[in-house]
Design an enzyme around this catalytic site. Structure first.
Site, PDB file in Angstrom:
ATOM      1  N   ARG A 163      -9.839   1.032  16.028  1.00 34.44           N
ATOM      2  CA  ARG A 163      -8.729  -0.016  15.751  1.00 34.44           C
ATOM      3  C   ARG A 163      -7.466   0.262  16.446  1.00 34.44           C
ATOM      4  NH1 ARG A 163     -13.116  -1.571  13.710  1.00 34.44           N
ATOM      5  NH2 ARG A 163     -13.134  -2.925  11.750  1.00 34.44           N
ATOM      6  N   SER A 237     -10.281  -6.507   6.986  1.00 29.30           N
ATOM      7  CA  SER A 237     -10.053  -5.340   6.565  1.00 29.30           C
ATOM      8  C   SER A 237      -8.441  -4.985   6.314  1.00 29.30           C
ATOM      9  CB  SER A 237     -10.584  -4.194   7.115  1.00 29.30           C
ATOM     10  OG  SER A 237     -12.195  -4.202   7.363  1.00 29.30           O
ATOM     11  N   GLU A 334      -4.470  -1.651   8.390  1.00 29.10           N
ATOM     12  CA  GLU A 334      -5.027  -2.277   9.708  1.00 29.10           C
ATOM     13  C   GLU A 334      -4.337  -3.341  10.109  1.00 29.10           C
ATOM     14  OE1 GLU A 334      -8.696  -3.995  11.808  1.00 29.10           O
ATOM     15  OE2 GLU A 334      -9.097  -3.747   9.847  1.00 29.10           O
TER      16      GLU A 334
HETATM   17  N1  EPU Z   1     -17.347   0.423  -0.372  1.00 26.94           N
HETATM   18  C1  EPU Z   1     -17.108   0.574  -1.804  1.00 26.94           C
HETATM   19  N2  EPU Z   1     -16.304  -0.408  -2.189  1.00 26.94           N
HETATM   20  C2  EPU Z   1     -15.759  -1.405  -1.741  1.00 26.94           C
HETATM   21  C3  EPU Z   1     -15.944  -1.706  -0.271  1.00 26.94           C
HETATM   22  C4  EPU Z   1     -16.791  -0.613   0.435  1.00 26.94           C
HETATM   23  O1  EPU Z   1     -17.638   1.404  -2.464  1.00 26.94           O
HETATM   24  O2  EPU Z   1     -15.310  -2.298  -2.288  1.00 26.94           O
HETATM   25  C5  EPU Z   1     -18.290   1.469   0.472  1.00 26.94           C
HETATM   26  C6  EPU Z   1     -19.528   0.729   0.622  1.00 26.94           C
HETATM   27  O3  EPU Z   1     -20.456   0.826  -0.161  1.00 26.94           O
HETATM   28  C7  EPU Z   1     -19.955   1.646   1.850  1.00 26.94           C
HETATM   29  C8  EPU Z   1     -18.563   1.942   2.251  1.00 26.94           C
HETATM   30  O4  EPU Z   1     -17.628   1.979   1.485  1.00 26.94           O
HETATM   31  O5  EPU Z   1     -20.511   2.773   1.401  1.00 26.94           O
HETATM   32  C9  EPU Z   1     -18.298   1.270   3.963  1.00 26.94           C
HETATM   33  O6  EPU Z   1     -18.366  -0.036   3.537  1.00 26.94           O
HETATM   34  P1  EPU Z   1     -18.646  -1.155   4.499  1.00 26.94           P
HETATM   35  O7  EPU Z   1     -19.877  -0.991   5.257  1.00 26.94           O
HETATM   36  O8  EPU Z   1     -18.507  -2.644   4.019  1.00 26.94           O
HETATM   37  O9  EPU Z   1     -17.640  -1.115   5.777  1.00 26.94           O
HETATM   38  P2  EPU Z   1     -16.332  -0.706   5.541  1.00 26.94           P
HETATM   39  O10 EPU Z   1     -15.697   0.733   6.295  1.00 26.94           O
HETATM   40  O11 EPU Z   1     -15.573  -0.953   4.341  1.00 26.94           O
HETATM   41  C10 EPU Z   1     -15.741  -1.483   8.071  1.00 26.94           C
HETATM   42  C11 EPU Z   1     -14.673  -2.216   9.036  1.00 26.94           C
HETATM   43  C12 EPU Z   1     -15.321  -3.720   8.814  1.00 26.94           C
HETATM   44  C13 EPU Z   1     -16.695  -3.820   9.118  1.00 26.94           C
HETATM   45  C14 EPU Z   1     -17.581  -2.990   8.425  1.00 26.94           C
HETATM   46  C15 EPU Z   1     -19.098  -3.059   9.013  1.00 26.94           C
HETATM   47  C16 EPU Z   1     -12.631  -0.956   9.007  1.00 26.94           C
HETATM   48  C17 EPU Z   1     -11.283  -0.914   8.752  1.00 26.94           C
HETATM   49  N3  EPU Z   1     -13.446  -2.183   8.685  1.00 26.94           N
HETATM   50  O12 EPU Z   1     -15.589  -1.887   6.905  1.00 26.94           O
HETATM   51  O13 EPU Z   1     -14.393  -4.558   9.533  1.00 26.94           O
HETATM   52  O14 EPU Z   1     -17.057  -5.356   9.158  1.00 26.94           O
HETATM   53  O15 EPU Z   1     -17.045  -1.692   8.511  1.00 26.94           O
HETATM   54  O16 EPU Z   1     -18.953  -2.302  10.210  1.00 26.94           O
HETATM   55  O17 EPU Z   1     -13.138  -0.169  10.031  1.00 26.94           O
HETATM   56  C18 EPU Z   1     -12.413  -5.931   9.985  1.00 26.94           C
HETATM   57  O18 EPU Z   1     -11.839  -4.968  10.584  1.00 26.94           O
HETATM   58  O19 EPU Z   1     -11.648  -6.741   9.447  1.00 26.94           O
HETATM   59  C19 EPU Z   1     -13.791  -5.612   9.289  1.00 26.94           C
HETATM   60  C20 EPU Z   1     -14.344  -6.557   8.322  1.00 26.94           C
END
Ligand code: EPU
Length: 593
Positions: A163, A237, A334
């Site tokens: 990012r 995010s 972010e």
């Molecule tokens: N999780 C929780 N609770 C929550 C949210 C997430 O326990 O409320 C856990 C999930 O179960 C999972 C882990 O956290 O084990 C990761 O969650 P997820 O796969 O949804 O991805 P993320 O790390 O929360 C990132 C990006 C997203 C992108 C997703 C999928 C960042 C800051 N965000 O989110 O990007 O869609 O991965 O690749 O890196 C964005 O940038 O606006 C965005 C949505």
């Protein structure tokens, strides 16, 4: 056509109410250049926006907002294995994805569903499902605001990271993306199928998924977890997933006793899911003033009910504090905070010995008034979502605890005297996961490297703070896009610096200010300047001398700092000063627009 006093709320996906002094769109370089060469607009702060999906305006924008309408999607087939797609910065990101998928060009399919436009994808290095835009960006064609020339940045020059890119640092505010060239692979099937839910897709389908199947799968996952910004305002995010050293994760995060998940990264680092931290800190659904933590994905803040920039930022701070208290992790947003105001807190307003002076029983040193308790001079600045420390006084530890300082992005040093740098070692908690950028004059930097040699050795004692020293000259410099103007002043015979940030200037320990430096102080609204006492001193301004400087600069408000007990009691002196001049005191807070 440039619009004035223009409501840009609908141009952001969070939808917090905001107006811009000027708003302009352009469809060609010629139009952009015409705008940028107009003196009326040149003098303004300029912010270039894309789809507005990553912005949080804290208040109305007192400057020019630019938006690209540069269109075009073109395909160049280089050979059997490489195809370039050139996209105008003003194209919707999803249109680019659809264009590539239609033509069986693989590389971007995992990034389906991300709101926003092509230009911003370079700045933000958007990413999802194991892919980042930077993986396939070949080059970015940009307009240089300073030279009015077109400059091409190769992938390497864009300096992509999680990012992050060059355009969020040195390049911030200077280069506007015009077109982006993506390097893709002719293929009908998905290229990156390792990320969590995509892994099982091939098994479920019984064949390697096509690009369209990857897109359909990701769209479904996104729709089930992420709000549609057209229905419920959000900026995707809100926080970054913290990346920390594995050793730090094991020693400092797991010690809190929770089973915090982590994903391995190269170089002995791990990524921690911020959404998990927020959820497990009990913040699911938590709301402040219409801004709320989205229940289905806690990494997202939604605009549930007429939230303002202030309420979103208050919720952000609440989340940061709560997660930090429970897991010892400070979350970095972010989302880009657009906050051109400079928020100042005086951490210390005292001279080198502080007030009360040890072993002194004068009226001032024994005064019960809290305004007469002055720690060594230092200030904390918050602007554009960043926290900057002005000098690390020997009292820094106490000041940081009192002011609740949880994060510092950079430290600006005025000079090397002990009362301004004695607290550098206490910056340790803020250097755990990074080398703290430290700005200072060359002779000051050399002095610090000598005195703090243990912080600069190749093999450091574990736990010592790490710094990245930047030598400051006479010219303004940028930190994360924030312009900082060094003000050269003399502390008797010693050249030292003050700093101007926006319409705020901070000068301490000056005795004389060279005539040419006053130009840099034109238009300053609030000035903090040193005044030791009424009686003369060889290296510090007296009250009378400081008032003469203030009279010359003519700020709306001035505060005197670096005060010694000979000044007299705060209450007595306050009555004697001109109406636009006050004594600073520890804990004094003000905002400069
Ligand atoms: N999780 C929780 N609770 C929550 C949210 C997430 O326990 O409320 C856990 C999930 O179960 C999972 C882990 O956290 O084990 C990761 O969650 P997820 O796969 O949804 O991805 P993320 O790390 O929360 C990132 C990006 C997203 C992108 C997703 C999928 C960042 C800051 N965000 O989110 O990007 O869609 O991965 O690749 O890196 C964005 O940038 O606006 C965005 C949505």
């Amino acid at each position: 056509m440039i619009k004035s006093d223009y409501d840009i709320t609908s141009l952001t996906t969070l939808g917090v109410p905001v107006k811009a002094k000027y708003f302009a769109e352009y469809s060609s370089v010629k139009e952009l250049e015409a705008i940028m060469r107009t003196p009326k607009y040149q003098q303004n702060e300029v912010l270039h926006i894309g789809g507005g999906s990553n912005l949080l305006f804290i208040h109305d924008f007192d400057g020019l907002i630019l938006h690209s309408k540069v269109k075009g999607l073109t395909e160049y087939r280089k050979n059997e294995s490489t195809v370039y797609v050139i996209a105008g910065a003003g194209e919707a990101w999803q249109d680019l994805i659809d264009f590539c998928v239609e033509r069986n060009l693989a590389g971007l399919e995992n990034l389906t569903g991300i709101p926003g436009e092509v230009g911003a994808s370079v700045i933000q290095n958007v990413g999802a499902y194991g892919v980042e835009a930077g993986d396939v960006i070949f080059k970015a064609e940009c307009y240089d605001r300073l030279t009015h020339k077109i400059v091409n940045f190769t992938n390497e020059e864009c300096r992509f990271a999680y990012r992050d890119s060059f355009f969020k640092h040195e390049g911030k505010g200077r280069y506007y993306v015009l077109r982006v060239c993506f390097r893709l692979t002719p293929s009908a099937t998905g290229e990156n199928l390792d990320y969590g839910p995509l892994k099982s897709l091939a098994e479920r389908l019984g064949h390697t998924p096509s690009l369209k199947e990857v897109v359909a799968e990701i769209n479904e996952i996104r729709n089930s977890k992420l709000p549609d910004p057209k229905v419920l305002g959000s900026a995707g995010s809100f926080f970054k997933n913290p990346i920390v050293r594995r050793r730090y994760y094991e020693a400092e995060i797991l010690k809190h006793g929770y089973d915090v998940p982590s994903y391995d990264l190269p170089d002995e680092k791990v990524k921690i899911p911020a959404g998990w931290l927020i959820e497990h800190a009990g913040l699911k659904g938590c709301s402040i003033g219409g801004a709320a933590v989205y229940k289905k994905q806690c990494l997202i803040i939604v605009n549930r009910n007429n939230a303002t920039g202030i309420s979103v930022s208050a919720l952000c701070r609440h989340i940061q504090l709560t997660v930090h208290r429970k897991f010892g992790v400070w979350l970095q947003p972010e989302v880009n905070f657009i906050d051109t105001s400079v928020h100042v807190e005086i951490l210390g307003s005292g001279t080198s010995k502080g007030v009360p002076e040890p072993a002194c029983q004068c009226d001032v040193c024994t005064s019960p008034d809290k305004h007469d308790k002055r720690l060594r001079a230092s200030a904390l600045i918050k602007t554009h979502g960043l926290t900057l420390l002005l000098d690390a006084s020997p009292d820094f530890r106490e000041q940081a605890i009192r002011a609740g300082v949880y994060d510092i992005d950079a430290t600006l040093i005025t000079h090397q005297h002990y009362d301004h740098v004695g607290g550098i070692d206490d910056l340790r908690p803020y250097c755990l996961n990074k080398r703290m950028p430290l700005y200072a004059l060359k002779h000051v930097a050399d002095d610090l490297r000598r005195r703090l040699d243990y912080c600069f050795r190749e093999h450091k004692y574990p736990g010592v703070p790490g710094f990245e020293i930047h030598e400051v000259g006479n010219e303004p410099f940028y930190f994360s896009g924030v312009k900082i103007v060094p003000i050269n002043v003399m502390h008797a015979q010693l050249p030292i610096i003050g700093y101007r940030i926006g319409n705020f200037a901070y000068i301490t320990d000056a005795k004389t200010i060279p005539e040419e430096e006053f130009e840099k102080l034109e238009g300053v609204k609030v000035l903090v300047i040193n005044a030791l006492r009424y009686t003369p001193h060889f290296s510090h301004l007296t009250v009378e001398e400081a008032l003469a400087v203030i009279e010359k600069i003519k700020p709306e408000q001035a505060y005197l700092t670096h005060i010694c007990h000979d000044m007299g009691k705060h209450q007595d002196v306050s009555g004697k000063l001109p109406s636009n001049v006050k004594l600073a005191y520890d804990g004094l807070k003000f905002t400069v627009d």
